[in-house]
Design an enzyme around this catalytic site. Structure first.
Site, PDB file in Angstrom:
ATOM      1  N   HIS A  46       0.821  -1.218   0.000  1.00 23.17           N
ATOM      2  CA  HIS A  46       0.000   0.000   0.000  1.00 23.17           C
ATOM      3  C   HIS A  46       0.855   1.268   0.000  1.00 23.17           C
ATOM      4  CE1 HIS A  46       0.421  -1.189   4.339  1.00 23.17           C
ATOM      5  NE2 HIS A  46       0.860   0.055   4.395  1.00 23.17           N
ATOM      6  N   ASN A  47       0.357   2.272  -0.704  1.00 16.25           N
ATOM      7  CA  ASN A  47       0.933   3.620  -0.747  1.00 16.25           C
ATOM      8  C   ASN A  47       2.295   3.690  -1.431  1.00 16.25           C
ATOM      9  OD1 ASN A  47      -0.812   3.490   1.931  1.00 16.25           O
ATOM     10  ND2 ASN A  47      -0.854   5.606   1.245  1.00 16.25           N
TER      11      ASN A  47
END
Length: 338
Positions: free
Chosen positions: A248-249
């Protein structure tokens, strides 16, 4: 942060008093104060509820717009003076309770017998193979091909002339033109976000997206997780091999190449035209500059400047790593070198 309503159904705003009641936190501030969104502390917009967690030793990034906080005692010193706050033992868990009361992932409510949802927009030149399903509000662009048994979730946008391989799944994602996903790729699943809760560890909800820009290729059985609050982004013409994990991210620049079995931890940044060899692993929040090369099986734990070549575990500049390997070989085989 603005949560994308194509992927997360808004359930309505809360008040600070309601958040305090559902989390069991003592109220410190105006109970009628409206809480209109959720965000990380660093990306907050007015009205967003943010959390500060951890031991409080490091100074967190806090947006000047952040005004409503869920925090623990250790982080109280980082809360702006006079800002409304709820003090709890598990701030991220309390924040998640409020977030799930305000937004619900649309794919959790995807039901019905229609293989292609009535309100999905599939271009007349697009081809949908047997067994593939396309969720409500999804868009499939001109000339794109959806392979057998692929799952295209609610609200997903797929551009022109894309190839979505057999048994892929795409949720909470926006794909540009000429994007290729090989068989079994998993795009937009929940990331490995784990939060402490009163009854032990729990999975943290994710409210971000995956964005794959034009001409991106993702290999077979590779997983790219959606962001927690912000987006996971792969820049145009980035090429990912089979069996990779991108958390994620993560943000990749343009024309990044990543060979098989690589693993990228959360919130890593990789610059344009960098090359990651097979089995490369990168620790969370590391910054990799532009034009960087990482040798196969490198384990990277610190930032790398533009144009450098590193290798080894822990990874270091290539010449230093090779000198150390040569010295170690001499120490291990003294008779050969005498």
């Amino acid at each position: 942060m603005t949560v994308d309503p194509r992927f997360y159904a808004p359930l309505g705003a809360l008040t600070l008093g309601q958040v305090a009641e559902m989390t069991g936190a003592p109220l410190d501030g105006d109970g009628e104060l409206p809480v209109t969104g959720i965000s990380s502390a660093g990306q907050a917009q007015p009205g967003d509820l943010v959390f500060l967690d951890g031991d409080g030793k490091s100074v967190p990034q806090i947006s000047p717009n952040a005004a409503i906080f869920v925090t623990n005692e250790a982080n109280l010193r980082h809360v702006p003076e006079g800002a409304p706050r709820l003090i709890v033992r598990f701030p991220r868990y309390a924040h998640a309770i409020a977030a799930l009361a305000m937004y619900r992932p649309r794919h959790l409510d995807w039901t019905g017998d229609a293989r292609i949802a009535p309100d999905a927009q599939v271009h007349e030149t697009a081809r949908v193979s047997p067994g593939a399903v396309i969720g409500p509000g999804a868009v499939i662009g001109e000339g794109s091909w959806i392979g057998p048994n692929a799952s295209i979730g609610p609200g997903v946008q797929i551009g022109r002339h894309c190839q979505i391989g057999a048994n892929t799944s795409v949720f909470c994602a926006l794909l540009g033109d000429h994007v290729t996903l090989l068989a079994g790729a998993r795009i937009g699943e929940n990331g490995f976000g784990v939060m402490a809760a009163p009854d032990g560890q729990r999975d943290a909800p994710h409210f971000g997206r995956v964005i794959l820009q034009d001409h991106v290729t993702v290999g077979a059985n590779t997983c790219i997780d959606r962001g927690v609050f912000e987006d996971t982004i792969l820049g145009e013409r980035t090429k990912i091999d089979n069996l990779c994990q991108i958390a994620h991210n993560v943000v990749f620049g343009r024309s990044v190449i990543m060979a098989a079995f690589g693993g990228i931890s959360g919130s890593v940044r990789v610059g344009n035209q960098s090359m990651l060899g097979g089995r490369v692993g990168i620790a969370d929040h590391v910054r990799v500059g532009e034009g960087v090369s990482l040798a196969a099986s490198s384990g990277l734990f610190r930032n790398v400047e533009d144009g450098e070549t590193w290798g080894g575990t822990p990874a270091k500049p290539l010449r230093q790593w090779m000198r150390e390997v040569a010295w170690l070989q001499k120490q291990a085989n003294p008779k050969k070198n005498s």
